[in-house]
Design an enzyme around this catalytic site. Structure first.
Site, short mmCIF file in Angstrom:
data_model
loop_
_atom_site.label_atom_id
_atom_site.label_comp_id
_atom_site.label_asym_id
_atom_site.label_seq_id
_atom_site.Cartn_x
_atom_site.Cartn_y
_atom_site.Cartn_z
N ASP A 279 -12.44 12.47 -13.96
CA ASP A 279 -13.04 12.85 -12.69
C ASP A 279 -13.53 14.29 -12.77
OD1 ASP A 279 -13.30 13.06 -9.63
OD2 ASP A 279 -12.48 11.05 -9.88
N ASP B 250 8.28 12.38 2.12
CA ASP B 250 7.12 13.27 2.13
C ASP B 250 6.60 13.43 3.56
OD1 ASP B 250 6.42 13.35 -1.01
OD2 ASP B 250 7.10 11.36 -0.42
N ASN C 191 9.58 14.40 -2.31
CA ASN C 191 9.88 15.82 -2.51
C ASN C 191 9.70 16.63 -1.23
OD1 ASN C 191 7.08 15.56 -2.43
ND2 ASN C 191 6.72 17.25 -3.86
N ASP D 72 -12.98 -7.37 -8.84
CA ASP D 72 -11.71 -8.05 -9.12
C ASP D 72 -10.78 -8.08 -7.91
OD1 ASP D 72 -11.62 -8.74 -12.12
OD2 ASP D 72 -12.33 -6.67 -12.12
N SER E 257 -14.02 5.36 -4.45
CA SER E 257 -13.29 6.34 -5.26
C SER E 257 -11.83 6.40 -4.87
CB SER E 257 -13.90 7.74 -5.08
OG SER E 257 -15.01 7.93 -5.88
N HIS F 147 -12.63 16.33 -5.60
CA HIS F 147 -12.62 14.87 -5.69
C HIS F 147 -11.53 14.38 -6.64
CE1 HIS F 147 -14.18 10.88 -7.03
NE2 HIS F 147 -14.56 10.78 -5.78
N TYR G 116 -18.82 -3.38 -16.54
CA TYR G 116 -18.50 -3.84 -17.89
C TYR G 116 -17.36 -4.86 -17.83
CZ TYR G 116 -21.26 0.13 -19.58
OH TYR G 116 -22.27 1.02 -19.83
N ASN H 252 -20.64 2.74 -3.74
CA ASN H 252 -20.69 2.97 -2.29
C ASN H 252 -22.06 2.79 -1.65
OD1 ASN H 252 -17.99 3.76 -2.46
ND2 ASN H 252 -18.54 5.89 -2.77
N ILE I 8 2.24 14.25 0.41
CA ILE I 8 2.06 12.81 0.45
C ILE I 8 2.91 12.10 -0.59
CG2 ILE I 8 -0.32 13.03 1.27
CD1 ILE I 8 -1.05 12.16 -1.74
N ASP J 28 2.04 19.18 -5.21
CA ASP J 28 2.30 17.74 -5.32
C ASP J 28 1.79 17.14 -6.62
OD1 ASP J 28 3.90 16.48 -3.50
OD2 ASP J 28 2.32 15.88 -2.13
#
Length: 606
Positions: A357, A323, A404, A520, A544, A390, A494, A482, A408, A366
């Site tokens: 989203d 890419d 391809n 995590d 995000s 977004h 949660y 953020n 990216i 892509d």
């Protein structure tokens, strides 16, 4: 009496002293809090300036590659007839011209007069550009390359760059003159005199400068949709009858969950009235939820000193995807140790990843062949087109088509995408839309759900949707938030959800990244190149962007071992991390930065 007066005077002085200490302490705390907020805002501005610089560099490099390919074609065939279709397919070029040494000129499309004379700056060896200029209200730039026989010149439209920076930045040319960006900053803007609160960064190879000064993000007057209430009704209750009884409009009904609206009453009134109805289990506000994209300043960190620098080309060893933006721009994939893992698995078409989203661009080169289904949680239909950008960016990080030649590389090459629109054109949604999106994703086969969104208000309807997905063994990934605070964000907080914090290019926690014991793992979250609406590519920053790295990893883990439970996937991702913060688990980076290769090996039983 004197004693009483004396005591009164003493207590008055003492009271004034206490009040003075309280006043000073409270205002000092407010000042410190404001200083902290101002500092974070400055960091965010700096990171956005770097994102703009990064995006412009990617854009210019893509245009340069196209120009060189076209120049070779024109030279080989000695005509430009085959380039007419190319220009049609690449709208950033308005035209193409070949100018011979004797002055003979052949053009396709529109190219300004005397283009060779305008090519005054060498971008890099053999490639020249003009100063930006405006023609017929459009901001343009010439780019050219020369062989032994002639100049090959393309006229570029810079509207995409202008639309990306929008009202947040100004880009100036080598002469310091304003030419792209925020019109509200353009009035009397002087690059030579610009100082704080502006932040500035340069665009290498172009000698352009980016100036950013954004207004602090304003808190919403109310953290929910005014005049709306989310209601869960009892079995056997009639939603339409309930709407009529309470003189409210029924906007949406899904199972026992309903969304009602009446703009003539406050949300508190609606919640109180519906909650008192014997046919109702619970009523709550329709809480606002938004994307988790932000910006901040880079800092050095010795723990990952061998990782690639943001602005230096990467030297790749071994097999790597072809890419065009992978090398040198996708530093983020090097940070998560991915290439060896790709040799084991590049994904599985039977393991869909849902991106909840703002939607996804279904025509992006892509992404288009990766999208196998979609849903609009606002309209209850399949119109998942992204009006913001977004969601398209998040989807590309997780699972862009890879190897391809175009654009990216995604973390997962083969896992399909379910494009689920639950944020609007401003990348804002609500608890009801998120809950509907989660349930649709589960019911339509998602094995992994990415949620690069959140809010600080716990919602019963969203929590139940998360539990529903978890009980169906779906892997749930969410951004930590953020605001550089420990305040829990939902759905990330949660217990059923796997929470991701953001790292900068040096492997340190991003200054904007929320923290807490619910974090995590960490993943790259600054200056992340990915897909964007309109078949574009841009750099964005925020938790995000960190979250879909982990969603892509979860897809790869399930690809090599589809029988794993969601908790087993969580354990593998935690236990395979590279520890980069304080030794062991910490509230800022969790168990560390994800290591894709190690996680895939663990999933395969090694």
């Amino acid at each position: 009496m004197r004693r009483i007066i004396g005591l009164s005077a003493f207590f008055s002085i003492a009271l004034l002293t206490v009040l003075g200490v309280w006043f000073f302490s409270e205002h000092q705390q407010k000042d410190l809090a404001q200083d902290k907020q101002d500092g974070l805002q400055a960091h965010m501005d700096q990171v956005f300036a770097d994102d703009v610089s990064y995006t412009v560099r990617m854009f210019m490099d893509k245009m340069e590659d196209q120009l060189i390919r076209w120049a070779e074609s024109a030279t080989q065939e000695d005509n430009l007839s085959n380039l007419q279709e190319e220009i049609h397919d690449h709208p950033h070029f308005h035209g193409f011209a070949v100018v011979h040494d004797n002055g003979e000129t052949t053009k396709v499309g529109k190219v300004t007069e005397n283009p060779v004379e305008r090519l005054t700056k060498e971008k890099k060896e053999g490639v020249y550009i003009s100063e930006p200029y405006v023609e017929n209200g459009t901001q343009k730039l010439l780019m050219g390359t020369k062989d032994d026989q002639a100049w090959c010149i393309g006229e570029m439209d810079l509207s995409f760059v202008s639309s990306f920076v929008k009202d947040l930045a100004v880009i100036t040319g080598e002469n310091g003159q304003f030419f792209l960006g925020a019109s509200n900053m353009a009035v009397d803007f002087d690059a030579q005199e610009a100082e704080a609160p502006y932040v500035k960064t340069s665009i290498p190879d172009l000698d352009w400068d980016v100036f950013v000064h954004s207004e602090p993000t304003k808190e919403l007057d109310t953290p929910f949709k005014q005049g709306e209430v989310v209601v869960r009704i009892k079995d056997g209750a009639d939603a339409k009858a309930l709407a009529e009884a309470h003189q409210a409009a029924l906007l949406h009904e899904e199972g026992n969950d309903c969304l009602f609206r009446d703009s003539s009453r406050s949300t508190d009134q609606l919640v109180s009235e519906f909650a008192a109805d014997p046919g109702v289990i619970f009523a709550e506000p329709n809480y606002s939820v938004e994307k988790q994209t932000s910006f901040h300043k880079k800092r050095s960190h010795p723990a990952l000193e061998n990782k690639p620098s943001l602005f230096e080309p990467q030297q790749q060893e071994g097999k790597a995807p072809n890419d065009e933006l992978y090398d040198p721009y996708q530093w983020n994939l090097e940070q998560i140790t991915i290439e060896e893992g790709w040799q084991i698995t590049s994904g599985n078409a039977e393991i869909p990843i849902a991106i909840i989203d703002s939607g996804v661009d279904p025509e992006h080169v892509d992404l288009e062949d990766k999208i196998t289904g979609g849903y609009n949680a606002f309209e209850d239909n399949g119109n998942y087109y992204d009006e913001h950008g977004h969601g398209t960016h998040v989807a590309g990080v997780a699972a862009a088509i890879t190897n391809n030649v175009e654009g990216i590389a995604g973390v997962s090459w083969e896992n399909p995408i379910l494009a689920v629109k639950a944020l609007d054109a401003n990348a804002e949604g609500n608890s009801f839309s998120i809950a509907e999106a989660i349930r649709w994703s589960v019911d339509n086969g998602a094995r992994v759900i990415n949620m690069s969104l959140g809010d600080s208000h716990d919602s019963e309807v969203m929590r139940d949707a998360v539990r529903y997905a978890y009980e169906q063994d779906v892997v749930l990934i969410a951004a930590s938030g953020n605001e550089a605070v420990e305040t829990p964000m939902y759905p990330a907080a949660y217990p059923e959800v796997f929470t991701v914090a953001a790292l900068d290019p040096e492997g340190q926690r991003a200054a904007f990244s929320n923290f807490g014991t619910h974090v995590d793992v960490s993943a790259p979250g600054e200056h992340i190149p990915s897909t964007y609406i309109g078949n574009e590519y841009v750099a964005m920053s925020g938790t995000s962007m960190a979250s879909p790295h982990v969603a892509g990893l979860a897809g790869l883990i399930l690809s090599i071992n589809p029988g794993l439970s969601n908790e087993e996937v969580y354990d593998i991702m935690r236990n395979s991390c590279d520890d980069i913060g304080n030794s062991g688990f910490d509230a800022y980076t969790g168990h560390g930065v994800i290591n894709v290769t190690r996680a895939i090996n663990m999933a395969g039983g090694e």
